[in-house]
Write an enzyme that holds these catalytic residues in place. Sequence first.
Site, PDB file in Angstrom:
ATOM      1  N   ARG A 149       0.868  -1.188   0.000  1.00  0.00           N
ATOM      2  CA  ARG A 149       0.000   0.000   0.000  1.00  0.00           C
ATOM      3  C   ARG A 149       0.896   1.227   0.000  1.00  0.00           C
ATOM      4  O   ARG A 149       1.793   1.338   0.846  1.00  0.00           O
ATOM      5  CB  ARG A 149      -0.884  -0.025   1.242  1.00  0.00           C
ATOM      6  CG  ARG A 149      -1.733   1.206   1.511  1.00  0.00           C
ATOM      7  CD  ARG A 149      -2.254   1.014   2.919  1.00  0.00           C
ATOM      8  NE  ARG A 149      -3.216   1.942   3.394  1.00  0.00           N
ATOM      9  CZ  ARG A 149      -2.919   2.977   4.202  1.00  0.00           C
ATOM     10  NH1 ARG A 149      -1.668   3.249   4.502  1.00  0.00           N
ATOM     11  NH2 ARG A 149      -3.885   3.730   4.690  1.00  0.00           N
ATOM     12  N   TYR A 161      -3.015  12.140   6.587  1.00  0.00           N
ATOM     13  CA  TYR A 161      -3.191  10.945   7.410  1.00  0.00           C
ATOM     14  C   TYR A 161      -2.526   9.735   6.753  1.00  0.00           C
ATOM     15  O   TYR A 161      -2.651   9.520   5.545  1.00  0.00           O
ATOM     16  CB  TYR A 161      -4.683  10.637   7.645  1.00  0.00           C
ATOM     17  CG  TYR A 161      -4.826   9.396   8.477  1.00  0.00           C
ATOM     18  CD1 TYR A 161      -4.466   9.415   9.811  1.00  0.00           C
ATOM     19  CD2 TYR A 161      -5.222   8.194   7.915  1.00  0.00           C
ATOM     20  CE1 TYR A 161      -4.528   8.272  10.580  1.00  0.00           C
ATOM     21  CE2 TYR A 161      -5.290   7.038   8.673  1.00  0.00           C
ATOM     22  CZ  TYR A 161      -4.935   7.090  10.006  1.00  0.00           C
ATOM     23  OH  TYR A 161      -4.970   5.955  10.762  1.00  0.00           O
ATOM     24  N   ASP A 212      -5.150   4.081  -0.545  1.00  0.00           N
ATOM     25  CA  ASP A 212      -6.303   4.355   0.322  1.00  0.00           C
ATOM     26  C   ASP A 212      -6.654   5.841   0.261  1.00  0.00           C
ATOM     27  O   ASP A 212      -5.796   6.696   0.482  1.00  0.00           O
ATOM     28  CB  ASP A 212      -5.927   3.958   1.768  1.00  0.00           C
ATOM     29  CG  ASP A 212      -7.097   3.982   2.719  1.00  0.00           C
ATOM     30  OD1 ASP A 212      -8.176   4.493   2.347  1.00  0.00           O
ATOM     31  OD2 ASP A 212      -6.935   3.482   3.859  1.00  0.00           O
ATOM     32  N   HIS A 214      -9.304   7.056   2.138  1.00  0.00           N
ATOM     33  CA  HIS A 214      -9.869   7.393   3.453  1.00  0.00           C
ATOM     34  C   HIS A 214     -11.248   8.041   3.399  1.00  0.00           C
ATOM     35  O   HIS A 214     -11.540   8.949   4.191  1.00  0.00           O
ATOM     36  CB  HIS A 214      -8.902   8.293   4.234  1.00  0.00           C
ATOM     37  CG  HIS A 214      -7.575   7.654   4.487  1.00  0.00           C
ATOM     38  ND1 HIS A 214      -7.436   6.473   5.191  1.00  0.00           N
ATOM     39  CD2 HIS A 214      -6.323   7.995   4.097  1.00  0.00           C
ATOM     40  CE1 HIS A 214      -6.158   6.147   5.242  1.00  0.00           C
ATOM     41  NE2 HIS A 214      -5.463   7.035   4.585  1.00  0.00           N
ATOM     42  N   GLU A 238      -8.923   2.035  -2.269  1.00  0.00           N
ATOM     43  CA  GLU A 238      -9.695   1.767  -1.041  1.00  0.00           C
ATOM     44  C   GLU A 238     -10.435   3.012  -0.565  1.00  0.00           C
ATOM     45  O   GLU A 238      -9.879   4.116  -0.606  1.00  0.00           O
ATOM     46  CB  GLU A 238      -8.682   1.313   0.020  1.00  0.00           C
ATOM     47  CG  GLU A 238      -9.238   1.089   1.400  1.00  0.00           C
ATOM     48  CD  GLU A 238      -8.121   0.653   2.347  1.00  0.00           C
ATOM     49  OE1 GLU A 238      -7.119   0.048   1.883  1.00  0.00           O
ATOM     50  OE2 GLU A 238      -8.231   0.915   3.554  1.00  0.00           O
ATOM     51  N   GLU A 264     -14.046  -1.257   6.005  1.00  0.00           N
ATOM     52  CA  GLU A 264     -13.388  -1.382   7.318  1.00  0.00           C
ATOM     53  C   GLU A 264     -14.246  -0.783   8.430  1.00  0.00           C
ATOM     54  O   GLU A 264     -14.048  -1.117   9.598  1.00  0.00           O
ATOM     55  CB  GLU A 264     -11.998  -0.742   7.289  1.00  0.00           C
ATOM     56  CG  GLU A 264     -11.985   0.738   7.060  1.00  0.00           C
ATOM     57  CD  GLU A 264     -10.578   1.282   6.818  1.00  0.00           C
ATOM     58  OE1 GLU A 264      -9.903   0.784   5.908  1.00  0.00           O
ATOM     59  OE2 GLU A 264     -10.171   2.204   7.539  1.00  0.00           O
ATOM     60  N   ARG A 285     -13.743  -5.204   3.203  1.00  0.00           N
ATOM     61  CA  ARG A 285     -12.641  -4.922   4.126  1.00  0.00           C
ATOM     62  C   ARG A 285     -12.997  -5.093   5.603  1.00  0.00           C
ATOM     63  O   ARG A 285     -12.261  -4.612   6.469  1.00  0.00           O
ATOM     64  CB  ARG A 285     -12.171  -3.477   3.905  1.00  0.00           C
ATOM     65  CG  ARG A 285     -11.678  -3.220   2.504  1.00  0.00           C
ATOM     66  CD  ARG A 285     -10.204  -2.965   2.420  1.00  0.00           C
ATOM     67  NE  ARG A 285      -9.720  -2.059   3.421  1.00  0.00           N
ATOM     68  CZ  ARG A 285      -8.715  -2.338   4.263  1.00  0.00           C
ATOM     69  NH1 ARG A 285      -8.102  -3.499   4.211  1.00  0.00           N
ATOM     70  NH2 ARG A 285      -8.326  -1.443   5.150  1.00  0.00           N
ATOM     71  N   GLU A 341      -4.502  -6.949   5.254  1.00  0.00           N
ATOM     72  CA  GLU A 341      -3.673  -5.802   5.634  1.00  0.00           C
ATOM     73  C   GLU A 341      -2.854  -6.181   6.858  1.00  0.00           C
ATOM     74  O   GLU A 341      -3.387  -6.715   7.839  1.00  0.00           O
ATOM     75  CB  GLU A 341      -4.550  -4.588   5.962  1.00  0.00           C
ATOM     76  CG  GLU A 341      -3.740  -3.359   6.342  1.00  0.00           C
ATOM     77  CD  GLU A 341      -4.617  -2.129   6.621  1.00  0.00           C
ATOM     78  OE1 GLU A 341      -5.806  -2.297   6.937  1.00  0.00           O
ATOM     79  OE2 GLU A 341      -4.086  -1.011   6.514  1.00  0.00           O
ATOM     80  N   TRP A 404     -14.372  10.963   7.617  1.00  0.00           N
ATOM     81  CA  TRP A 404     -13.326   9.984   7.934  1.00  0.00           C
ATOM     82  C   TRP A 404     -13.494   8.849   6.991  1.00  0.00           C
ATOM     83  O   TRP A 404     -14.540   8.375   6.734  1.00  0.00           O
ATOM     84  CB  TRP A 404     -13.453   9.487   9.362  1.00  0.00           C
ATOM     85  CG  TRP A 404     -12.169   9.626  10.103  1.00  0.00           C
ATOM     86  CD1 TRP A 404     -12.004  10.268  11.291  1.00  0.00           C
ATOM     87  CD2 TRP A 404     -10.893   9.117   9.728  1.00  0.00           C
ATOM     88  NE1 TRP A 404     -10.702  10.203  11.668  1.00  0.00           N
ATOM     89  CE2 TRP A 404      -9.985   9.498  10.713  1.00  0.00           C
ATOM     90  CE3 TRP A 404     -10.404   8.403   8.618  1.00  0.00           C
ATOM     91  CZ2 TRP A 404      -8.621   9.186  10.660  1.00  0.00           C
ATOM     92  CZ3 TRP A 404      -9.068   8.086   8.544  1.00  0.00           C
ATOM     93  CH2 TRP A 404      -8.197   8.475   9.559  1.00  0.00           C
TER      94      TRP A 404
HETATM   95 MG   LIG Z   1      -8.928   2.470   4.739  1.00  0.00          MG
END
Ligand SMILES: [Mg+2]
Length: 404
Positions: A149, A161, A212, A214, A238, A264, A285, A341, A404
């Site tokens: 990643r 982030y 990613d 986010h 992602e 996630e 995820r 991950e 987020w």
């Molecule tokens: Mg993520």
Amino acid sequence: MNDRIDSVEVLVSSPVRNYVTLRLRTADGLVGLGDATVNGRELAVASYLSDHVGPLLEGLDPGRIEDIWQYLYRGAYWRRGPITMAAIGAVDMALWDILGRRAGLPVYQLLGGRVRDHVPSYGHAFGWEIPQLLDAVDIHLARGARHIRVQSGVPGLDKVYGVSKDLDYEPAGRGARPPEERFDPEAYVRHAPKVLEAVREHAGPDVELLHDAHHRLTPTQAAQLGKALEPSRLFWLEDVTPAEDQEALRFVRQHTTTPLAIGEVFNTIWDCQYLIENRLIDYIRTAVVHAGGISHSRKIYALAEVHGVKAGPHGPSDVSPIAMAASIHMGASVHNWGVQEYMGYPEKVHDAFPHAWSYSDGVLQPGDAAGLGVELDEAVLSSEPYTTAYLPTARRLDGTVLDW
Ligand SMILES: [Mg+2]
């Protein structure tokens, strides 16, 4: 026949990161461990377990794993959500752990046995500037990693982030409030394709690259990014849009062939159902800890299997080595597995949770210890007191709060 649950303990600890650990004991002396960590909300799930779940478990037959799951889920008026599902997940993991220890078998064997020789995993490579990122990618490649990643800084921003200007990176900040950072999604969408292009050029065609976003893009920005990344041939992109607006992913899907991964922050199969049944994602995820444990995660993966979607579980360092063990045991035994991950852990975390699972050359192995194969070193586990720590809050450049 399977004895009864005799004691329920909830351990809140902080070996570098905060963890909530459930320990069940049976009257005949077996121990089962579960992870109940919800980052930034640790004490809420600890209370849910201690005050509301623990008293229900005492005296129950630990072999009735599915029945206890249904009792804690369907038997309660309030259900779903990360706190409830992490608590149920911890109980479920601990019960599978007890069953394995009783049988003298690793949990993956109880789940049907191996379907693969090793569990593929991906780590995190980051660099504020592209040259630093390429150096980080080289470290992963030298380790034998086949999936990486990659994340970088964005010109004009001070913080991003998942990316540190130093080598060490700790995602959660200690303190009473979350740290804050400013983010510009437009600048990010302009910059990210250049970063992935440089990494692909540097790493060659064989390595699998992941990235990613986010949950921070609009559907249009996400579609533009997916299209712009097509020449870099990602393994997955992602969390492009906020996960609760699931129809947004249909729009993204219509505009790009870049594979999509999300989930996630999902906690149940019902959170995943629409995306899986409509084939709007390639990878689901959900983390075993936040999606009701092994029993429920297996159902999510079974639904995904029917629709050609693979598992790609969340695995940051706030998913404890116990939940990582549970995920690796599933990875060894679930056919439609993509990649796990594996962010890795500080040494102290490995010491606090001695484990039979192992990582090397980019892959994970569950080990052959009975149960989940994880123990606790309580001296290390409790060597630092719990204090609040939060992932940062992001705001746009004009100050409005960003997803987020
Ligand atoms: Mg993520």
